[in-house]
Every structure is written in C-alpha cells, then in structure tokens.
Design a protein around this motif. Structure first.
Motif, short mmCIF file in Angstrom:
data_model
loop_
_atom_site.label_atom_id
_atom_site.label_comp_id
_atom_site.label_asym_id
_atom_site.label_seq_id
_atom_site.Cartn_x
_atom_site.Cartn_y
_atom_site.Cartn_z
N PHE A 462 12.70 -7.21 16.73
CA PHE A 462 12.31 -5.80 16.81
C PHE A 462 11.73 -5.48 18.18
O PHE A 462 12.07 -4.47 18.81
N ALA A 463 10.84 -6.36 18.68
CA ALA A 463 10.20 -6.11 19.97
C ALA A 463 11.22 -6.10 21.10
O ALA A 463 11.17 -5.23 21.99
N LEU A 464 12.19 -7.02 21.07
CA LEU A 464 13.17 -7.11 22.14
C LEU A 464 14.20 -5.99 22.07
O LEU A 464 14.66 -5.50 23.11
N LEU A 465 14.58 -5.58 20.86
CA LEU A 465 15.61 -4.54 20.72
C LEU A 465 15.02 -3.15 20.83
O LEU A 465 15.46 -2.34 21.66
N ILE A 466 14.01 -2.84 20.03
CA ILE A 466 13.46 -1.49 20.00
C ILE A 466 12.51 -1.25 21.18
O ILE A 466 12.54 -0.20 21.82
N GLY A 467 11.64 -2.23 21.46
CA GLY A 467 10.76 -2.09 22.60
C GLY A 467 11.41 -2.49 23.90
O GLY A 467 11.16 -1.88 24.95
#
Length: 577
Positions: A462-467
């Motif tokens: 989530f952090a790498l894709l969305i953020g």
C-alpha cells in the motif's frame, strides 16, 4: 415541491376499489398529489425504500393511506403498520420509482447529508473530510522546522540527504511496480468466463442489477450513453439504470429527456450539497439502488454486452469474500494521437499485468473509477464511497482489503475515450494523484492498526503503490533537471555541490527507472495484440513529465482545494466508438 405537495404522480392499480388493510385503494386524481410531510417524516427514507411502503396521509374516515409497490396485499405488513400507527391502514399500489422519488424528494436534505458525511460520522479516521489529522499537522510542522534548521546549519549535507532519500523512494516505487508486473506476466489470474457459461444462464434466475452513471455537464454525449448501455445483454425488467445528475445541471437533464431513454432508465436528481463530487452522487444512487449487484459506468463507456452476466458468474465462483470484480478498460480512439497511444499503453500494462500481479500476490487492489461491479450489501457494509476523496475508487479498494474482502478481475472490456488533450489530461491526472495523496494521508493516520488488519507485506505494498506513486511523479522533474545539469555543467563545478555517488544515483534512477517503465509499457500490447503501439513506449519519459506536472498541481490543490473535483471533459475525440 411546496409544504404539502409533491410533483411525483401516484399511479393507482387500475379499477381498484376502496378496501381495508392489505388491499389496494384507488386514489382520486384531484387529490392524488397531496402528501402529509409531517407524517412521512416520522420514519426514514431508507426504511421506506427497503421495506417497500410509505405513509401518504390520513383519509377522512381516519384510516391511514400507505403506498407500496409489491406489498399492498401483505396482511402481515398491514397488521404491523396498524399496530405501529395505532390506526387502520389502507394501501395504494404505486410504481417502485414513484415511491423512491417521493422518498428522495421528502428526505432530500437527509439523503444529501448522509451521502456526504455518513462515512465520516461512522468512522472519522477513514474519511478524507479532514485532510491532515492533528498528529499529521504536528509531525509535518516538526519535520519542516527540522529540515529548515538542518539546511541552515549544514546546507550541503542536507541537500545530499534529501536527494538520496528521494532517490531511494523513486527507485523503490519503480522496482515495486516492476516486480509485481512480472508476477502478473507469469500468471493469468483474470477470471476466464466462456460464452458457453454465459449462454447457460437463465434470465429467470438472474438477480436485479443496478447500473450507476454519474454525469455532470455531459449533454454532448448522453445520447451515446443511452445507446451504449441499451446494448447490455440483461433482461430489462431486472435492470435499473440510474443516471445521476446534479440538481443545477439542467442542460444534461434536458439532453437525456430529449433522447427518450427506455423505461428502465431513471433520471435521479442529486440534491445540492458539498462536496460536489462523483462519489457523493454515487452514494445517492446507492441509497436508491434495488439491485443485489451494482456497477458504475462513466458517461462515455461502452461495456461488452455480456459484462454483467460475466460478473455474476465471477461473483459465484469467488464466494462471499469477493466484494468487487473489475472489468478491463480499453480505448476506442487509441491511435488518434501520441497522447491517446501512451494512455492506451499505460492502461494495457495496468489491467493486464499490474492488477494481475497484485491479485496473484494477494495485495490490496486500488479499484478503477468505472466498470467496478459490487455486491450491493457488501458495499453498504463498507460505508459506500468517501465523497471527500477525489480518487474514491482507490480508497475503497484499500478499505475492502483491510477487512478481508477480495477484488477480482474478469475477461470483459469496457471501451472508453482516451484523453486527446494535454490540458485535459493534466486536469484528470492531478485529481487522481491528489486522491492517492488523500488516501495515503487517511490510512497513514492509523499505521499500526492497518498493519494489524492487512499484515506488514500488504501494508508496504500500500505504501509503495498508493504513497509511492505520487512521490515518484514528484521526483521526476527534479531528477530530470539534475541529470541534465550534471551532463551540461562541468563535473568540477557540480561535484563541489553534490558528491559523485549522489550524481550516479540520479543517473541510475533516470536510466534504470525510465528503462523499467518503458519495458513495462512495451509489455502492454502483447496480451491485447496491439503491436503497432510498442515503439511508442519509448516516449514514456516524456509521458512521465506530464505526470510530474500533474503531481505538483495535485499537491498544490491538496493544500488549497483538497475536495475540489476537477472535471475531465469527455466527447473531445474526433473518432467514434
């Protein structure tokens, strides 16, 4: 509508006489519009729609007149209502959309407020209504002050540290997409549904399906919309198409009425309210939806005719854990210009490799903004869409993942219009990237809880894709400029500011990062057979500059107009679907 009347006609059952509880009652046309609003407002619009009854007024003989679509002969309902209101009741039979229209008119303010704020009131931490939480503001202020102090005391070392950190984020985000896409290339996880399976479905066994089409200033393409959705292969008596129009958008309403849509198309007026966004309109549609399943289409969409049936088969295979199935998107004007070609390459890679890789790796899937098919009951459980998040689909995918729901992908395509105009593209992408930033901020408020819910691997994804996606795009222009400067300025000059190893990292990011994205773009045409687009992938570095411009615009709007929905214009293409 004035204080005592509604403009919605109530159609009685032809030839029905006056009867006691449980039997239909014919209304005199002279007073068929009269409704006791105080009486109606004793209940809730959602209850009336769900239970299929609505009180209209008291008759001269003291009986209570109840409107119902299907339950006018339900003796148990009549007895229950007589006990609840402590007076005898009689029924009048009305059409389902007459009852819903009354409920929407009478409870318009409440519906508008719920559509905007129900998720926030239910769980403020999951709503984008508050852009920065108190802790985020404090942390941001402390970090900013610390960075300023460091820059004043050790300017060269601070610049090196910031550049190195941003470089690592850029490289991590790009590498993540590369490895996930390779997973998608190895495994075909798209739910393959054959024509034979579709043909074996019986119309009698199909559930009611709701189609939501939010439109705003789309008068130029609504006739096309009606034609496109009229081609869906689904029994019309089990299909309701809700065209969601903002209250002030009279031009689009008139265009739809002029096009004379079929009887199963319904124009739904979205009550005025803030924020005026697509997800708020969709929440109004969810309030009125009758279908056990629900799908969203954009105004210019042309879905495969059998897409709804394929979605039902996929839901049946996936079980109760499957909350949504996503159809692929493609573009009928893919070869119109360089921008539409790049747009098509990007979506081919996204739907054919990235989503497949996320699904294969059991990672959270950010939904697309259209052709999402939902179990209506599960969507309501999730709280619907966040109207304050301008990329509401990505946010909903993360929320679904957090409670263990799965998103599937089916072998069906919806044709759309690819962006033909760079200014229009910047408007669209700045909203999407701003929405990714909003989604990151929302779910970063409770990182420990999110890790407990989804696990450390899915949290990092989530952090790498969305953020990471907005961070990557924000880094593009600075990296390009620094790389150009390092090539143009004598090495002795630039090395006095940045050490050689930092410059090598930037060059590595420029070459390897862009090389990876060019390679991924080239992968897209292979599954779809559009090999004429492969060489256009070489323009990906220029395409990323547009994304970077959009990212800076999105960041500015996040700070100044966080909930503003920047409109993407449709119908600009010179080609037809």
């Amino acid at each position: 509508m004035d204080a005592t009347t509604t403009s919605t006609p109530l159609v009685s059952e032809p030839g029905a006489g006056r009867h006691r509880a449980g039997r239909p009652l014919s209304l005199d046309p002279a007073w068929a519009h009269s409704i006791d609003l105080d009486l109606v407002r004793r209940g809730s619009g959602q209850r009336y729609i769900t239970e299929d009854w609505l009180p209209l007024r008291r008759l001269a003989d003291g009986t209570l007149l109840i409107a119902s679509t299907e339950r006018f002969n339900d003796a148990a309902l009549a007895d229950a209502l007589s006990e609840e209101f402590d007076e005898p009741v009689v029924f009048t039979r009305v059409g389902p959309w007459e009852l819903k229209s009354i409920a929407l008119k009478v409870f318009g303010d409440k519906v508008a407020d719920d559509a905007a704020n129900a998720l926030f009131l239910r769980n403020p931490e999951l709503s984008g209504r508050i852009v920065f939480s108190r802790s985020q503001k404090i942390s941001g202020l402390v970090f900013g002050l610390a960075l300023v102090v460091l820059a004043l005391l050790w300017p060269r070392e601070t610049a090196i540290g910031v550049l190195a950190t941003v470089s690592l984020v850029f490289l991590a985000g790009t590498a993540f997409k590369f490895f996930v896409s390779l997973q998608g290339a190895q495994f075909d996880v798209v739910e393959r549904i054959t024509d034979t399976e579709v043909a074996e479905l019986s119309d009698d066994d199909l559930p009611v399906y709701t189609v939501l089409v939010p439109v705003f200033h789309e008068a130029n393409i609504v006739a096309q919309l009606i034609d496109n959705l009229g081609g869906l292969d689904y029994p019309v008596h089990k299909l309701e198409v809700l065209i969601l129009i903002e209250e002030e958008d009279l031009e689009t309403r008139q265009a739809i009425e002029k096009a004379e849509p079929p009887a199963h198309f319904h124009i739904v007026t979205v009550p005025k309210g803030h924020p005026q966004t697509k997800p708020r309109a969709c929440n109004v549609g969810l309030f009125l939806a009758s279908g056990s399943y629900l799908v969203i289409y954009d105004a210019e969409d042309t879905p495969d005719p059998d897409q709804l049936k394929k979605a039902l088969i996929a839901f049946d295979r996936g079980g109760d854990d499957t909350v949504c199935v996503q159809a692929a998107l493609n573009y009928f004007n893919a070869t119109e210009n360089a921008l539409t070609r790049m747009f098509t390459l990007e979506y081919s890679y996204w739907f054919d490799y990235m989503l497949a890789g996320l699904d294969r790796s059991n990672l959270p899937i950010p939904l697309g903004g259209t052709s999402n098919h939902f179990r209506t009951e599960a969507l309501i459980e999730l709280g619907g869409w966040d109207p304050y998040n301008v990329t509401e689909d990505a946010d909903l995918g993360i929320r679904a993942s957090a409670i263990g729901y799965r998103v599937g992908v089916i072998n069906s395509t919806t044709m759309e219009e690819a962006n033909t105009s760079i200014p229009n593209f910047i408007r669209q992408r700045s909203r999407w990237i701003k929405g990714y930033m909003q989604t990151t901020l929302v779910h970063a408020r409770r990182p420990v809880a999110l890790i407990r819910e989804v696990g450390i691997v899915r949290f990092l994804a989530f952090a790498l894709l969305i953020g990471g996606t907005p961070a990557t795009f924000l880094g593009v222009i600075p990296f390009y400029l620094l790389t150009a400067a390092s090539l143009a300025i004598p090495s002795t000059v630039i090395s006095s500011v940045f050490p050689v190893w930092v410059l090598w990292i930037c060059l590595f990011n420029f070459l390897i990062g862009n090389g990876i994205m060019v390679y991924l773009s080239m992968m897209g045409p292979f599954k779809r057979g559009t090999f004429n687009l492969i060489l256009w992938s070489l323009l990906n570095p220029m395409y990323w500059i547009l994304h970077s411009l959009a990212a800076y615009k999105g960041l500015w709007q996040l700070l100044t107009r966080p909930h503003y929905w920047e409109k993407t214009e449709h119908g600009l293409t010179q080609q037809t679907s």
